[in-house]
Design a protein around this motif. Structure first.
Motif, mmCIF file in Angstrom:
data_model
loop_
_atom_site.group_PDB
_atom_site.id
_atom_site.type_symbol
_atom_site.label_atom_id
_atom_site.label_comp_id
_atom_site.label_asym_id
_atom_site.label_seq_id
_atom_site.Cartn_x
_atom_site.Cartn_y
_atom_site.Cartn_z
ATOM 1 N N SER A 273 14.092 28.984 21.214
ATOM 2 C CA SER A 273 13.161 28.331 22.138
ATOM 3 C C SER A 273 11.965 29.218 22.444
ATOM 4 N N ASP A 274 10.880 28.577 22.688
ATOM 5 C CA ASP A 274 9.633 29.249 22.997
ATOM 6 C C ASP A 274 9.111 28.679 24.310
ATOM 7 N N LEU A 275 8.661 29.524 25.204
ATOM 8 C CA LEU A 275 8.206 29.082 26.520
ATOM 9 C C LEU A 275 7.035 28.107 26.413
ATOM 10 N N TYR A 276 6.118 28.366 25.482
ATOM 11 C CA TYR A 276 4.953 27.492 25.351
ATOM 12 C C TYR A 276 5.343 26.091 24.871
ATOM 13 N N ALA A 277 6.327 26.030 23.980
ATOM 14 C CA ALA A 277 6.797 24.720 23.508
ATOM 15 C C ALA A 277 7.443 23.961 24.654
ATOM 16 N N MET A 278 8.191 24.663 25.509
ATOM 17 C CA MET A 278 8.801 24.006 26.664
ATOM 18 C C MET A 278 7.737 23.488 27.626
ATOM 19 N N MET A 279 6.702 24.289 27.836
ATOM 20 C CA MET A 279 5.625 23.865 28.740
ATOM 21 C C MET A 279 4.884 22.658 28.166
ATOM 22 N N LEU A 280 4.663 22.646 26.861
ATOM 23 C CA LEU A 280 3.997 21.507 26.217
ATOM 24 C C LEU A 280 4.827 20.237 26.362
ATOM 25 N N SER A 281 6.133 20.357 26.138
ATOM 26 C CA SER A 281 7.012 19.197 26.293
ATOM 27 C C SER A 281 7.055 18.730 27.744
ATOM 28 N N GLY A 282 7.066 19.665 28.671
ATOM 29 C CA GLY A 282 7.034 19.315 30.089
ATOM 30 C C GLY A 282 5.746 18.597 30.460
ATOM 31 N N PHE A 283 4.642 19.033 29.883
ATOM 32 C CA PHE A 283 3.355 18.379 30.121
ATOM 33 C C PHE A 283 3.367 16.946 29.588
ATOM 34 N N LYS A 284 3.897 16.770 28.369
ATOM 35 C CA LYS A 284 3.965 15.423 27.787
ATOM 36 C C LYS A 284 4.837 14.512 28.642
ATOM 37 N N LEU A 285 5.978 15.018 29.067
ATOM 38 C CA LEU A 285 6.868 14.199 29.888
ATOM 39 C C LEU A 285 6.256 13.917 31.256
ATOM 40 N N GLY A 286 5.502 14.861 31.791
ATOM 41 C CA GLY A 286 4.821 14.633 33.067
ATOM 42 C C GLY A 286 3.841 13.475 32.974
#
Length: 130
Positions: A106-119
């Motif tokens: 896992s990569d923190l930036y990928a998690m943040m990107l996915s969180g942004f999309k879901l937001g």
């Protein structure tokens, strides 16, 4: 035998109640699904945004392909404006990142990107049906 195009257009508008942002999310995600599969088959963990080649266990490849199919099913429900698709997409995403973080993929930036999309999708949740 003339077709009344105004009626056809009005009927189409009634059928399309999906906001543009939801359509864009689904289309971009559907484009990303084959890329997700290609990355994992080539040994690049898809939850890692840095594209470093790591030895990916065979079971994780199968696991990711199964999750890819589940993501696809969730996208169909999101396309149909069903809240269930958003909730299950979120559950699968969290599970995917949890397993990926246990393996060090896992990569923190990928998690943040996915969180942004879901937001963004969660802003449209009130327009969806169960």
């Amino acid at each position: 035998m003339f077709i009344n195009t105004a009626n056809l257009i009005n009927n189409m508008k009634k059928d399309i109640e999906r906001p543009l942002i939801v359509s864009m999310f689904c289309i971009l995600s559907l484009v990303g699904l084959p890329l997700y599969t290609i990355l994992i088959i080539n040994g690049i963990p898809p939850v890692n945004i840095s594209f470093t080649k790591i030895a990916v266990p065979f079971w994780y490849t199968i696991f990711s392909i199964i999750l890819n199919l589940l993501y696809f099913i969730c996208l169909i429900y999101i396309w149909k404006m069903k809240k269930m698709g958003v909730f299950w997409y979120n559950v699968i995403l969290i599970f995917d990142y949890f397993i990926g973080s246990l393996l060090g993929f896992s990569d923190l930036y990928a998690m943040m990107l996915s969180g942004f999309k879901l937001g963004i999708i969660y802003t449209q949740l009130n327009k969806m049906k169960y």
